[in-house]
Design a protein around this motif. Structure first.
Motif, PDB file in Angstrom:
ATOM      1  N   VAL A 133       6.916 -11.396  -0.801  1.00  0.00           N
ATOM      2  CA  VAL A 133       5.986 -10.631   0.040  1.00  0.00           C
ATOM      3  C   VAL A 133       6.140  -9.144  -0.235  1.00  0.00           C
ATOM      4  O   VAL A 133       5.148  -8.410  -0.416  1.00  0.00           O
ATOM      5  N   ARG A 134       7.380  -8.681  -0.280  1.00  0.00           N
ATOM      6  CA  ARG A 134       7.619  -7.247  -0.512  1.00  0.00           C
ATOM      7  C   ARG A 134       7.112  -6.811  -1.875  1.00  0.00           C
ATOM      8  O   ARG A 134       6.628  -5.686  -2.039  1.00  0.00           O
ATOM      9  N   GLN A 137       4.448  -8.015  -3.416  1.00  0.00           N
ATOM     10  CA  GLN A 137       3.002  -7.863  -3.340  1.00  0.00           C
ATOM     11  C   GLN A 137       2.629  -6.573  -2.618  1.00  0.00           C
ATOM     12  O   GLN A 137       1.694  -5.874  -3.016  1.00  0.00           O
ATOM     13  N   ILE A 138       3.378  -6.246  -1.581  1.00  0.00           N
ATOM     14  CA  ILE A 138       3.113  -5.004  -0.861  1.00  0.00           C
ATOM     15  C   ILE A 138       3.421  -3.806  -1.753  1.00  0.00           C
ATOM     16  O   ILE A 138       2.678  -2.812  -1.792  1.00  0.00           O
ATOM     17  N   SER A 139       4.486  -3.905  -2.519  1.00  0.00           N
ATOM     18  CA  SER A 139       4.824  -2.835  -3.456  1.00  0.00           C
ATOM     19  C   SER A 139       3.718  -2.648  -4.490  1.00  0.00           C
ATOM     20  O   SER A 139       3.442  -1.520  -4.923  1.00  0.00           O
ATOM     21  N   ALA A 174      -0.789  -4.504  -2.029  1.00  0.00           N
ATOM     22  CA  ALA A 174      -1.548  -5.493  -1.255  1.00  0.00           C
ATOM     23  C   ALA A 174      -1.881  -4.980   0.141  1.00  0.00           C
ATOM     24  O   ALA A 174      -1.025  -4.443   0.837  1.00  0.00           O
ATOM     25  N   ASP A 175      -3.140  -5.172   0.533  1.00  0.00           N
ATOM     26  CA  ASP A 175      -3.583  -4.841   1.893  1.00  0.00           C
ATOM     27  C   ASP A 175      -3.313  -5.973   2.862  1.00  0.00           C
ATOM     28  O   ASP A 175      -3.246  -5.765   4.076  1.00  0.00           O
ATOM     29  N   ILE A 177      -1.461 -10.250   2.941  1.00  0.00           N
ATOM     30  CA  ILE A 177      -0.651 -11.237   2.219  1.00  0.00           C
ATOM     31  C   ILE A 177      -1.322 -12.599   2.323  1.00  0.00           C
ATOM     32  O   ILE A 177      -1.768 -13.009   3.395  1.00  0.00           O
ATOM     33  N   THR A 187       7.966 -10.968   7.554  1.00  0.00           N
ATOM     34  CA  THR A 187       8.099  -9.856   6.610  1.00  0.00           C
ATOM     35  C   THR A 187       6.803  -9.062   6.523  1.00  0.00           C
ATOM     36  O   THR A 187       6.820  -7.819   6.513  1.00  0.00           O
ATOM     37  N   ALA A 188       5.686  -9.756   6.461  1.00  0.00           N
ATOM     38  CA  ALA A 188       4.399  -9.067   6.415  1.00  0.00           C
ATOM     39  C   ALA A 188       4.205  -8.193   7.649  1.00  0.00           C
ATOM     40  O   ALA A 188       3.698  -7.059   7.560  1.00  0.00           O
ATOM     41  N   PHE A 191       5.552  -4.695   7.679  1.00  0.00           N
ATOM     42  CA  PHE A 191       4.780  -3.740   6.890  1.00  0.00           C
ATOM     43  C   PHE A 191       3.356  -3.574   7.425  1.00  0.00           C
ATOM     44  O   PHE A 191       2.527  -2.939   6.782  1.00  0.00           O
ATOM     45  N   ARG A 208       1.037  -5.884   7.753  1.00  0.00           N
ATOM     46  CA  ARG A 208       0.064  -6.668   7.015  1.00  0.00           C
ATOM     47  C   ARG A 208      -0.252  -7.981   7.733  1.00  0.00           C
ATOM     48  O   ARG A 208       0.628  -8.599   8.329  1.00  0.00           O
TER      49      ARG A 208
END
Length: 439
Positions: free
Chosen positions: A200-201, A203-205, A208-209, A211, A242-243, A246, A248
């Motif tokens: 997940v992290r 994709q955010i890195s 990603a807007d 997940i 986790t999302a 952040f 998300r």
């Protein structure tokens, strides 16, 4: 000569039909204004736009000195449509895509995605959520459109779908030894709760807007194993938690009923496809407030005439398993009052034909008015963009479309949008006579 042609083509794609300065004032004269789908329309109204923002909605046909006037007195004007589930990367001809998979580079796919984005915008979809594709390709396209370099819808991207090894979304599935080396150690694949937090992290890195997870098997992943749950409960909970840290939201690809229910219990914001359901599914939808994104176009497109050769044996078996069940689950969801957000899985079905989903929704029990609301007000809420999109009111982006006739009586009118404005810029105009200037 070739360079001049390429430059001309790039200019055509980059330049909206009617560009404007940042503070251009535009007045739309609407014969019928459906400012908030799901509620009553207004007759003979004006929408006043400054730059990219709606500043006023007024009864009557307003005259504003110096303003550009768009005459839509014979049309129904409504908010730009939102498709909550698309894949902009990829050829519409999926048989050709399969045959040419090892010949196309990211550059080829980038130009295809650019053309697909333009088709989508001209079809009246001013915002889309791209739920899985090459991260840099889609994120670069998103940013280029946002900066005004190219014409296309506003894009919210999931980067790559988070999947377990061998699951739907593992890019190594079904590849030979040499081809597998090209996608070794994919960052979206995880095993166990801790590893899924890492995915997940990543994709955010990558930017990603939102997940997306593969809770179950998928039709178009080239691996046998059906459509049952693949990601474990603790892995899904880890993804959602986790999302959330952040900020998300989480969309869950889910076909099999156990995967649907487990994803809902984990706290996802939407179920994509939701092909198989039971009593527990509808209880969880209502309890959690999660949205159902039905993508009814996708099963028919996967089994369309001429597409059999585009599917491997494993894909074909799963497509047949899914066929028909999505519409049954959707019809029951309507009866149960589940929240519905419009989504098509375009990319499985052809780009630019996103509005064909409306007819399937109405066929299976949704009123035209609520179907339109699902692609405006409700989709905006799911995507977390209600502050700027979903309705026509002061302070929101001037994302506006128009059709001849009344789409709340004949929803198929939305398959032929005549006027498209995004962020105050006109990209499609049915008649030059509709546009005048008071200068």
């Amino acid at each position: 000569m070739i360079n001049r042609l390429l430059a001309s083509a790039a200019l055509l794609l980059a330049t909206p039909a009617f560009a404007q300065t940042a503070e251009q004032v535009t007045v739309i004269h609407a014969g019928t204004l459906l400012a908030e789908p799901g509620k009553a329309s207004r007759q003979n109204a004006s929408v006043i736009i400054r730059g990219r923002t709606i500043v006023e909605v007024r009864d009557g046909f307003a005259e504003v000195p110096g303003a550009r006037v768009v005459d839509l007195r014979n049309a129904t004007v409504l908010p730009g449509l939102i498709d909550s589930h698309v894949h902009l990367r990829g050829l519409d001809d999926r048989l050709r895509a399969r045959l040419e998979e090892n010949q196309r580079d990211n550059e080829d796919n980038a130009y295809t995605a650019l053309l697909n984005a333009r088709k989508t915008l001209l079809a009246g979809f001013t915002t889309v959520r791209d739920l899985g594709g090459d991260p840099r390709l889609i994120l670069s396209l998103r940013d280029s459109i946002n900066s005004g370099e190219f014409s296309g819808p506003t894009i919210l991207s999931a980067a790559m779908m988070v999947s377990v090894s061998g699951g739907h979304g593992d890019p190594r599935n079904g590849r030979n030894r040499d081809a597998s080396l090209a996608v070794a150690n994919p960052g979206n694949v995880c095993n166990g709760a801790d590893d899924c937090r890492r995915a997940v992290r990543e994709q955010i890195s990558a930017g990603a807007d939102v997940i997306k997870i593969a809770a179950t098997g998928g039709v178009l992943s080239n691996v046998p194993g059906g459509l049952n749950q693949q990601m474990m409960d603790d892995e899904m909970r880890a993804v959602v938690a986790t999302a959330r840290t952040f900020g998300r939201k989480v969309a869950a690809h889910a076909h099999g009923v156990e995967g649907v229910n487990s994803a809902l219990r984990a706290g996802v914001d939407s179920i994509e496809h939701g092909t198989f359901t039971n009593e527990e599914s509808f209880r969880l939808y209502k309890q959690t407030g999660a949205y159902y994104v039905p993508t009814l176009l996708a099963p028919a497109a996967a089994l369309a005439d001429g597409q059999r050769g585009a599917l491997s044996a494993a894909q074909y078996d799963k497509a047949r398993l899914a066929a028909g069940n999505a519409e049954k689950s959707f019809a029951e969801a309507i009866r149960r009052g589940v929240k519905i957000a419009y989504g098509t899985d375009t990319g499985v079905s052809p780009h630019g034909r996103n509005a064909e989903e409306f007819a399937l929704m109405v066929k299976n029990g949704m009123s035209p008015s609520l179907a339109i609301r699902s692609a405006t007000v409700d989709a905006a809420e799911l995507l977390g963009i209600s502050a700027r999109a979903g309705t026509i009111e002061p302070g929101k982006d001037a994302d506006i479309i128009a059709v001849e006739g009344d789409p709340t009586q004949n929803v198929r009118l939305l398959e032929n949008v005549g006027f498209v404005m995004k962020s105050g810029r006109v990209h499609r105009l049915g008649s030059q006579r509709q546009l005048t200037s008071a200068d």
